[in-house]
Scaffold this motif. Sequence first.
Motif, short mmCIF file in Angstrom:
data_model
loop_
_atom_site.label_atom_id
_atom_site.label_comp_id
_atom_site.label_asym_id
_atom_site.label_seq_id
_atom_site.Cartn_x
_atom_site.Cartn_y
_atom_site.Cartn_z
N ALA A 196 12.70 -58.32 25.91
CA ALA A 196 12.08 -58.89 24.71
C ALA A 196 13.15 -59.37 23.72
O ALA A 196 13.01 -60.43 23.11
N ARG A 197 14.22 -58.60 23.56
CA ARG A 197 15.31 -59.02 22.66
C ARG A 197 16.00 -60.26 23.19
O ARG A 197 16.24 -61.21 22.45
N GLU A 198 16.32 -60.26 24.46
CA GLU A 198 17.06 -61.37 25.07
C GLU A 198 16.25 -62.66 25.09
O GLU A 198 16.81 -63.75 24.98
N ASP A 199 14.95 -62.55 25.23
CA ASP A 199 14.10 -63.73 25.35
C ASP A 199 13.26 -64.01 24.11
O ASP A 199 12.31 -64.80 24.17
N ALA A 200 13.61 -63.41 22.99
CA ALA A 200 12.81 -63.57 21.76
C ALA A 200 12.68 -65.02 21.35
O ALA A 200 11.60 -65.47 20.94
N ASP A 201 13.76 -65.80 21.44
CA ASP A 201 13.70 -67.21 21.04
C ASP A 201 12.75 -68.00 21.94
O ASP A 201 11.94 -68.80 21.46
N ALA A 202 12.84 -67.77 23.25
CA ALA A 202 11.96 -68.49 24.18
C ALA A 202 10.50 -68.10 23.96
O ALA A 202 9.61 -68.95 24.02
N ILE A 203 10.25 -66.83 23.71
CA ILE A 203 8.88 -66.37 23.46
C ILE A 203 8.33 -67.01 22.19
O ILE A 203 7.20 -67.49 22.17
N ALA A 204 9.14 -67.08 21.15
CA ALA A 204 8.71 -67.71 19.90
C ALA A 204 8.43 -69.19 20.09
O ALA A 204 7.43 -69.71 19.57
N GLU A 205 9.29 -69.88 20.84
CA GLU A 205 9.07 -71.30 21.12
C GLU A 205 7.77 -71.52 21.89
O GLU A 205 7.02 -72.45 21.60
N ARG A 206 7.50 -70.67 22.86
CA ARG A 206 6.27 -70.80 23.65
C ARG A 206 5.04 -70.57 22.76
O ARG A 206 4.06 -71.31 22.85
N ARG A 207 5.09 -69.56 21.92
CA ARG A 207 3.97 -69.29 21.03
C ARG A 207 3.72 -70.45 20.08
O ARG A 207 2.57 -70.83 19.82
N THR A 208 4.79 -71.05 19.56
CA THR A 208 4.67 -72.21 18.67
C THR A 208 4.03 -73.38 19.41
O THR A 208 3.15 -74.06 18.89
N TRP A 209 4.47 -73.62 20.64
CA TRP A 209 3.92 -74.71 21.44
C TRP A 209 2.44 -74.49 21.70
O TRP A 209 1.63 -75.41 21.57
N ILE A 210 2.07 -73.28 22.05
CA ILE A 210 0.66 -72.97 22.32
C ILE A 210 -0.19 -73.14 21.07
O ILE A 210 -1.31 -73.66 21.13
N GLU A 211 0.34 -72.76 19.91
CA GLU A 211 -0.40 -72.95 18.67
C GLU A 211 -0.65 -74.44 18.40
O GLU A 211 -1.72 -74.82 17.92
N ALA A 212 0.32 -75.28 18.74
CA ALA A 212 0.20 -76.72 18.49
C ALA A 212 -0.64 -77.43 19.54
O ALA A 212 -1.37 -78.37 19.23
#
Length: 50
Positions: free
Chosen positions: A20-36
């Motif tokens: 989760a720490r290592e992939d936090a940026d990718a997870i945040a980007e995916r969540r942002t994309w899904i919201e949009a």
Amino acid sequence: MSEWKGAAETVRKEKAEAWAREDADAIAERRTWIEAHGTPLADIQVLKVD
């Protein structure tokens, strides 16, 4: 035997937290994309989570 189970659970948790720490940026980007854009293939998704 329960000592092994406790140790295995500790290792599993540590690995999950590291991932989760290592992939936090990718997870945040995916969540942002899904919201949009919405969830890909949502119209054929079997499990609906609202």
